[in-house]
Scaffold this active site. Structure first.
Site, PDB file in Angstrom:
ATOM      1  N   HIS A 106       0.858  -1.182   0.000  1.00 22.22           N
ATOM      2  CA  HIS A 106       0.000   0.000   0.000  1.00 22.22           C
ATOM      3  C   HIS A 106       0.894   1.232   0.000  1.00 22.22           C
ATOM      4  O   HIS A 106       1.972   1.228   0.595  1.00 22.22           O
ATOM      5  CB  HIS A 106      -0.885   0.005   1.252  1.00 22.22           C
ATOM      6  CG  HIS A 106      -1.439   1.365   1.584  1.00 22.22           C
ATOM      7  ND1 HIS A 106      -0.869   2.178   2.551  1.00 22.22           N
ATOM      8  CD2 HIS A 106      -2.490   2.056   1.085  1.00 22.22           C
ATOM      9  CE1 HIS A 106      -1.555   3.299   2.631  1.00 22.22           C
ATOM     10  NE2 HIS A 106      -2.533   3.260   1.757  1.00 22.22           N
ATOM     11  N   ASN A 108       0.401   5.828  -0.275  1.00 23.86           N
ATOM     12  CA  ASN A 108      -0.402   6.994  -0.611  1.00 23.86           C
ATOM     13  C   ASN A 108       0.428   8.251  -0.385  1.00 23.86           C
ATOM     14  O   ASN A 108       1.338   8.285   0.444  1.00 23.86           O
ATOM     15  CB  ASN A 108      -1.718   7.037   0.178  1.00 23.86           C
ATOM     16  CG  ASN A 108      -1.522   7.401   1.632  1.00 23.86           C
ATOM     17  OD1 ASN A 108      -1.536   8.570   2.009  1.00 23.86           O
ATOM     18  ND2 ASN A 108      -1.328   6.400   2.472  1.00 23.86           N
ATOM     19  N   HIS A 179      -7.768  -3.775  18.142  1.00 26.91           N
ATOM     20  CA  HIS A 179      -8.710  -4.799  18.574  1.00 26.91           C
ATOM     21  C   HIS A 179      -8.110  -6.201  18.458  1.00 26.91           C
ATOM     22  O   HIS A 179      -8.609  -7.139  19.079  1.00 26.91           O
ATOM     23  CB  HIS A 179     -10.013  -4.703  17.762  1.00 26.91           C
ATOM     24  CG  HIS A 179      -9.846  -4.947  16.300  1.00 26.91           C
ATOM     25  ND1 HIS A 179      -9.282  -4.015  15.450  1.00 26.91           N
ATOM     26  CD2 HIS A 179     -10.165  -6.017  15.522  1.00 26.91           C
ATOM     27  CE1 HIS A 179      -9.276  -4.498  14.219  1.00 26.91           C
ATOM     28  NE2 HIS A 179      -9.806  -5.712  14.233  1.00 26.91           N
TER      29      HIS A 179
END
Length: 307
Positions: A106, A108, A179
């Site tokens: 990824h 950006n 989480h």
């Protein structure tokens, strides 16, 4: 503004360079290149490749956005800009390879100019850069991890001592699933609110990190794309893709910004993997390659300590 135009030109060129590189590696499919005007003179240019021989899915999306009110995701760290207008240009990309031994990646890169609300004590526009790149392996290879982080360090070296270490730490902290109490991948670089040295110097840094992606990821993809694999490896890949989906939907500020800014939903969610699986309370076999991903790769570490 001239600043927006310069960054826009660079990011649109980077989009095409990345797409051409991935098409050459895949050798089978080409990107679908769409272009849609946005209100206020902006544009969305989603480029998506699906069902390739090497890239099961890849998305390299450019967006030029203008708005009268900053979305909440963009003002979490700058509450003084809430209610102000803005202009933003960005590129966001994801590659989900077909082969489980090839990692997902990824990246950006984005640039904001924002005007505080009229009642602000300081009405002058402010600007900043953000972005970076990170790697999410399913089966870990130290050779790949060292290459990835070495390339990231070299992109940062001309811009100050300690910059790479700081942005690596920020990346480890950002791409984390609280989480699950688990990192998404092996990290890379992450920066936000970046304006160090003024516009020209900061833009030079962003170009260095943008160009570095083409040095960092294609060699790894080429190295792993033809590795033999079976149903076990494919099942583990789909299971680990679930962690990727969880992060993007629950924690990623870019996803929330895109939805809040009324960006086309198909473009915002183009980063999602094409296939994914969740398995109830599944645990890898102790001592297996699947277990090693958690114990040897997803715990943050200094991959360049021996150099």
């Amino acid at each position: 503004m001239a600043q927006v135009g310069a960054v826009r030109d660079y990011l649109m060129g980077l989009q095409e360079r990345i797409c051409s590189t991935l098409e050459a590696i895949d050798g089978e499919q080409r990107f679908r290149r769409d272009e849609m005007p946005r209100e206020g003179g902006g544009v969305s240019r989603p480029h998506v490749l699906e069902d390739g021989a090497i890239c099961e899915k890849a998305a390299v999306n450019f967006t030029h956005t203008t708005g009268n009110r900053m979305p909440p995701a963009a003002t979490e760290r700058r509450p003084d800009l809430a209610g102000g207008s803005y202009e933003a240009v960005s590129i966001s990309l994801i590659v989900h390879p077909r082969n489980p031994y090839a990692p997902t990646c990824h990246a950006n890169y984005r640039f904001f100019i924002a005007s505080p609300p009229a009642e602000s004590a300081d009405p002058e526009p402010v600007w900043w850069f953000g972005g970076g790149f990170d790697l999410t392996p399913y089966y870990g290879f130290e050779e790949d991890a060292v290459h990835w982080h070495r390339t990231a360090r070299e992109a940062c070296l001309p811009f100050g001592e300690g910059l790479h270490e700081r942005l690596k730490k920020d990346c480890d902290e950002y791409f984390y699933l609280p989480h699950r109490q688990e990192a998404r991948g092996i990290g890379g670089l992450f920066f936000d609110d970046f304006e160090e040295g003024g516009f020209e110097r900061a833009f030079e840094f962003v170009r260095s990190v943008g160009d570095a992606f083409l040095l960092a990821y294609p060699p790894i993809l080429n190295r792993r794309k033809d590795t033999p694999y079976g149903e076990r490896e494919r099942a583990f890949q789909l299971y680990r893709r679930g962690r990727y989906a969880e992060f993007n939907l629950l924690h990623d500020r870019g996803t929330r910004f895109g939805l809040q800014a009324a960006t086309r939903v198909e473009s915002v969610l183009a980063s999602m993997p094409p296939l994914v699986a969740w398995r109830y309370d599944w645990q890898p076999e102790p001592g297996s390659a699947e277990a090693a991903l958690l114990t040897d790769f997803l715990e943050p570490r200094d991959w360049l300590a021996d150099e």
